[in-house]
Structure formats: structure tokens, C-alpha cells
Design an enzyme around this catalytic site. Structure first.
Site, PDB file in Angstrom:
ATOM      1  N   CYS A 122     -46.695 -91.923  65.999  1.00  0.00           N
ATOM      2  CA  CYS A 122     -45.928 -93.147  66.276  1.00  0.00           C
ATOM      3  C   CYS A 122     -46.490 -93.987  67.419  1.00  0.00           C
ATOM      4  O   CYS A 122     -46.934 -95.112  67.213  1.00  0.00           O
ATOM      5  CB  CYS A 122     -44.482 -92.775  66.554  1.00  0.00           C
ATOM      6  SG  CYS A 122     -43.728 -91.990  65.135  1.00  0.00           S
TER       7      CYS A 122
HETATM    8  C1  UDX Z   1     -41.594 -90.996  69.504  1.00  0.00           C
HETATM    9  C2  UDX Z   1     -40.312 -91.597  70.046  1.00  0.00           C
HETATM   10  O1  UDX Z   1     -39.832 -90.810  71.125  1.00  0.00           O
HETATM   11  C3  UDX Z   1     -39.239 -91.652  68.942  1.00  0.00           C
HETATM   12  O2  UDX Z   1     -38.083 -92.287  69.441  1.00  0.00           O
HETATM   13  C4  UDX Z   1     -39.819 -92.448  67.775  1.00  0.00           C
HETATM   14  O3  UDX Z   1     -38.874 -92.522  66.715  1.00  0.00           O
HETATM   15  C5  UDX Z   1     -41.099 -91.802  67.269  1.00  0.00           C
HETATM   16  O4  UDX Z   1     -42.054 -91.716  68.332  1.00  0.00           O
HETATM   17  P1  UDX Z   1     -42.536 -88.613  69.012  1.00  0.00           P
HETATM   18  O5  UDX Z   1     -43.840 -89.364  68.850  1.00  0.00           O
HETATM   19  O6  UDX Z   1     -42.153 -87.637  67.976  1.00  0.00           O
HETATM   20  O7  UDX Z   1     -41.317 -89.679  69.146  1.00  0.00           O
HETATM   21  O8  UDX Z   1     -42.637 -87.802  70.346  1.00  0.00           O
HETATM   22  P2  UDX Z   1     -42.258 -87.942  71.869  1.00  0.00           P
HETATM   23  O9  UDX Z   1     -41.474 -86.746  72.222  1.00  0.00           O
HETATM   24  O10 UDX Z   1     -41.698 -89.269  72.194  1.00  0.00           O
HETATM   25  O11 UDX Z   1     -43.705 -87.818  72.587  1.00  0.00           O
HETATM   26  C6  UDX Z   1     -44.744 -88.686  72.191  1.00  0.00           C
HETATM   27  C7  UDX Z   1     -46.007 -88.305  72.944  1.00  0.00           C
HETATM   28  O12 UDX Z   1     -45.886 -88.650  74.317  1.00  0.00           O
HETATM   29  C8  UDX Z   1     -46.349 -86.818  72.912  1.00  0.00           C
HETATM   30  O13 UDX Z   1     -47.756 -86.688  72.686  1.00  0.00           O
HETATM   31  C9  UDX Z   1     -46.036 -86.354  74.326  1.00  0.00           C
HETATM   32  O14 UDX Z   1     -46.871 -85.284  74.748  1.00  0.00           O
HETATM   33  C10 UDX Z   1     -46.410 -87.591  75.094  1.00  0.00           C
HETATM   34  N1  UDX Z   1     -45.841 -87.686  76.423  1.00  0.00           N
HETATM   35  C11 UDX Z   1     -44.501 -87.689  76.590  1.00  0.00           C
HETATM   36  C12 UDX Z   1     -46.728 -87.817  77.494  1.00  0.00           C
HETATM   37  O15 UDX Z   1     -47.937 -87.793  77.335  1.00  0.00           O
HETATM   38  N2  UDX Z   1     -46.237 -87.966  78.737  1.00  0.00           N
HETATM   39  C13 UDX Z   1     -44.906 -87.991  78.962  1.00  0.00           C
HETATM   40  O16 UDX Z   1     -44.542 -88.142  80.129  1.00  0.00           O
HETATM   41  C14 UDX Z   1     -43.993 -87.837  77.854  1.00  0.00           C
END
Ligand code: UDX
Length: 450
Positions: free
Chosen positions: A277
Site C-alpha cells: 500500500c
Molecule cells: C497500511 C495502512 O496502515 C492501512 O490503513 C491501509 O489500509 C493499508 O496500508 P499496511 O501497509 O498493512 O497498512 O501496514 P502498516 O502496519 O501500516 O505498516 C506499513 C509499513 O510501515 C510496514 O512496512 C511497517 O514496517 C512500516 N513502518 C511502520 C515503519 O517503517 N516505521 C514505522 O514507524 C511504522
């Protein structure tokens, strides 16, 4: 209400099962016979916490079934939800599956005298539903909007938490182009008590993108600050962010207690965001900006920072070892985040590729994403292990690339005993420096100066 859902990915399947669990009758349509067969045997083909149990329940209650045939799925439907993939091809959103689905529905509409609302749930750029989708439906059905309904109901599901996010949403966005579709969507979501926002479809589409882009922006902004902390030295970016998190605008105090909103988990230093996403959605808005001839400087920078971020791990290791040639490095975690088997755009894959480029000897593990990682890295020489503990005696360094809870065991004495004088790189901050007193501990945004 009878609902038909096209697409059985984590969005389509989770939406269908959760809607069925809330009183609706759902028919899921997919192109793959083995998927349809598995679903009708109440065995999900994707990994989501709580999905097997919920699918078994709604399947047993005859509220959910799958079919290969769209005609079968639409036979009694009041509403059809399009939840097919919208991949990125050469930096642009690829609408081929949306086009296919809308065309098939339009062809069905041509033969039907019944009113049907078509609702897009896939993530599509602002202005897609009320132009691209609408025109396909009108052309293939020979009918005008009004003779059918049109809506856009974005999902806000996090992979690994999709059931929870669907059953307990923060808000539900009811994008619609006609009054009948709005009332149908209100009926669909009547069992949910959260706020519901009735807007036009392009506003609904933009809410989804803005939400993801702003979350991704936080991540890249913190990572850029963390990289500066590293260069300055003597600053731990994690401590800096702890200080920021105490600002009541990020973390209010209510009745003497900190609220600790989950936005704080997007304000921590790391090795970059992945998944199907964030990278795709930020890129899609950048491309859209170009087409509208406006500079998307901020979002372009979010991507630039993120693309570079996994390389910080290589930098840390090369700073310590010099050449990595022949160094044995264990990489723990391949999924783009814990509790999912999805490795799409995972920072861990980029870390492995960097280490391979540096000619190190790579050993890799993931609790459930190993097969997907092996496929994604089939051109890279990696020793895949099912038990990472066995590898600890023979390595020079370990990188915890995904914050799987299982890896917290690494700090247990039986394992730290094998890490004396070795390097631990912790880009997801699963640990504290004190957890590895005998090892050399590195993380993103932290460079002690002696
Ligand atoms: C995201 C959105 O949160 C969700 O609302 C939307 O519908 C789809 O995209 P998702 O991609 O499944 O969800 O995962 P999420 O838990 O948001 O994490 C996304 C990425 O960000 C992961 O790779 C996570 O490791 C990364 N991340 C998260 C960071 O690198 N740093 C952070 O501080 C938090």
C-alpha cells in the site's frame, strides 16, 4: 442484504466474511477455481488473524459462499463490491482488473432489469470511479447512471490486522454518486456504530490516499531525522522521538493518563516502510501530480528517503567490518512487517540484496514468509533456515529486519552467549543496547561517540 464481492485478496475476502458475520449474505467471485473450492471448504487461502474461524462460522451459517461465475454472484445481489487488485506498473496505477470487472458487470446490467449498485473498494486514484468506472458501466450496459448506482467505499485495513480493522473501524467512508447507493451503503453498515462520512466518490478516493500518504510521510520524516542523528553522533533518535511523543499534541494527557495514540508507532526510526500500500499509494499520487502539472515535492521526498533507508543497514555493517566479503550474516525477518506472510516491497528484501551485492554469506529466516521471500529472492544466493537459533554459532552478525515477537528470544542468555564480540543490527528497535552487553549493538539513528 445480498452482497456480491469480486476479488478474494485480503481486502475482498476479509470484507466479505466480516459483512456476512454482520447479517448479510455474501457471494464472493474469483477467477481461480482452487481459491473458490478452498473458500467453499471454509479454508482461507490468505493468512489473516481470526479469518479461519470467522470463515468457518459464516460458511456454516450459509451466509458466505464463493463462485467462479459472476452471473451466479450477481443473481440476487442488491450491491456488488469490486475489491480486485490495482497493482503499480511502471510507477502508475494499473486499472486492468477494475476495467475487466466493471465491463463484466456492465454486460450483466445490459441483460438485467434490476437496479444494482456498483461500489469500488479497491484503492483507485481520485476521480476514477466517477469517470473511468462510470463510463465503462454506461458503455457496456447501455444504461446511464441512475439506472444503476455507483459508490466508492475505501478500506483502511492493515495486513495482519485486517479482521480487527474491519470489525472495529475508526470510521466508514460512504462514497456515492446517487442517493440509492448511499442508502444501500448505510444499510450495509448499519451494524457498525462508528462515524460514517457520506461524500462523493472522488472525495472518498482521496481520503484513502491522503490517509496512507500522511502515515508514510511521518515514517520518512522520522527516518530522515534519525539519519541526521547518526551522522551527528552521540544522539539516539529513539530517545529524541520519546521526547517528541511527550508533546501533548502527539500524545494528550487525559485524566492524568497518557493516551498513547497509535500514531506514535509511525513516529519511530526504522529501515523504511514496505507493503502493498504505502509505496504504491505515495507513488500513485506523485504520478497524478505530474499529470496535473503540479510539483509533489513532499511525497516525492517521502519515496526518495524510503528507497534509501534499508541501505543504512549495509552502511552500519561496512562501517564496522570494512569489506563484508565472506562475512556470515543472519537476517531475521523477511515480511514487510510482523504477523503477515507478505513480502511485497519489504525492506528486508532490500537489505538481503544489499548484503549479496557486498558479497557476504547470507543466512535468512522468517516465521511464515519464508516461501514468499524465497520466491522474491530466487536470483540471490541465500541459505534459508527454519530454525535461526542453530545459525548463531557460525555468524559474524545478525540483522533483525522484521519485528517478529519470536525474535525477542535472541536476548536470552543461551543465545547471547553465542554473540560475544559479534554485531547485532536492530533497525526495527526490537531491543535495547543493554540487551547485548557482550556484542556490538547498532541501530538506525544511533551512533555512540566515545
Ligand atoms: C497500511 C495502512 O496502515 C492501512 O490503513 C491501509 O489500509 C493499508 O496500508 P499496511 O501497509 O498493512 O497498512 O501496514 P502498516 O502496519 O501500516 O505498516 C506499513 C509499513 O510501515 C510496514 O512496512 C511497517 O514496517 C512500516 N513502518 C511502520 C515503519 O517503517 N516505521 C514505522 O514507524 C511504522
Amino acid at each position: 442484504m445480498n452482497i456480491c464481492i469480486l476479488g478474494t485478496g485480503y481486502v475482498g475476502l476479509v470484507s466479505g466474511v466480516c459483512l456476512a458475520a454482520n447479517g448479510h449474505v455474501v457471494t464472493s467471485v474469483d477467477l481461480q477455481a482452487d481459491v473458490v473450492d478452498r473458500l467453499n471448504r471454509m479454508q482461507p487461502h490468505i493468512h489473516e488473524q481470526g479469518l479461519p474461524e470467522m470463515l468457518r462460522r459464516v460458511g456454516t451459517e450459509k451466509r458466505f459462499r464463493a463462485t467462479l461465475l459472476l452471473d451466479d454472484g450477481l443473481a440476487d445481489a442488491d450491491l456488488v463490491v469490486i475489491a480486485v487488485g490495482t497493482p503499480t506498473t511502471e510507477g502508475r496505477i494499473d486499472l486492468r482488473y477494475i476495467r475487466e470487472a466493471a465491463g463484466q458487470i456492465g454486460t450483466w446490467l445490459k441483460r438485467s432489469s434490476r437496479f444494482l449498485s456498483i461500489v469500488i473498494k479497491s484503492t483507485v486514484l481520485p476521480g476514477t470511479t466517477d469517470t473511468f468506472v462510470r463510463s465503462i458501466l454506461e458503455q457496456t450496459s447501455g444504461k446511464r447512471l441512475g439506472a444503476f448506482g455507483l459508490g466508492m467505499n475505501p478500506e483502511f485495513l492493515r495486513e495482519g490486522n485486517a479482521i480487527e480493522d474491519f470489525t472495529k473501524p475508526d470510521r466508514i467512508v460512504l462514497g456515492h454518486e446517487d442517493a440509492r447507493t448511499l442508502s444501500l451503503l448505510q444499510e450495509v453498515y448499519q451494524p457498525w456504530s462508528c462515524e460514517k462520512l457520506a461524500v462523493n466518490t472522488r472525495t472518498a478516493e482521496m481520503i484513502k490516499y491522503a490517509n496512507n500518504c500522511l502515515l508514510a510521510t511521518q515514517i520518512s520524516a522520522v527516518n530522515e531525522l534519525a539519519n541526521l542523528c547518526f551522522e551527528v553522533g552521540g544522539i539516539d533518535a529513539q530517545q529524541v522521538m520519546t521526547g517528541v511523543h511527550l508533546d501533548k499534541r502527539w500524545n494528550p494527557v487525559l485524566a492524568g493518563q497518557r493516551v498513547n495514540p497509535s500514531i506514535l508507532t509511525y513516529l519511530v526510526p526504522g529501515c523504511g516502510f514496505g507493503g502493498s500500500c504505502f509505496p504504491k499509494d505515495v507513488q500513485a499520487l506523485c504520478t497524478m501530480g505530474q499529470e496535473h502539472r503540479i510539483e509533489m515535492s513532499m511525497l516525492q521526498a517521502v519515496l526518495t528517503v524510503n528507497e534509501r533507508q534499508p541501505r543504512q543497514v549495509l552502511r552500519l555493517l561496512e562501517k564496522h567490518f570494512g569489506s563484508l566479503e565472506g562475512r556470515k550474516i543472519l537476517v531475521l525477518g523477511m515480511a514487510f512487517k510482523p504477523d503477515t506472510d507478505d513480502v511485497r516491497e519489504s525492506a528486508a528484501l532490500k537489505i538481503v540484496r544489499d548484503l549479496a551485492q557486498a558479497r557476504s554469506t547470507i543466512i535468512a529466516h522468517d516465521p511464515i514468509a519464508l516461501d514468499n521471500a524465497r520466491k522474491a529472492l530466487e536470483d540471490v544466493t541465500v541459505s534459508w533456515v527454519s530454525d535461526w537459533r542453530q545459525a548463531l554459532t557460525e555468524i559474524d552478525a545478525v540483522v533483525i529486519a522484521t519485528k517478529w515477537v519470536e525474535y525477542t528470544a535472541l536476548a536470552q542468555p543461551e543465545h547471547t552467549a553465542h554473540l560475544q564480540g559479534k554485531v547485532v543490527v536492530d533497525p526495527r528497535r526490537l531491543f535495547q543496547p543493554k540487551d547485548f552487553p557482550q556484542a556490538v549493538y547498532f541501530s538506525i539513528g544511533r551512533r555512540p561517540i566515545s
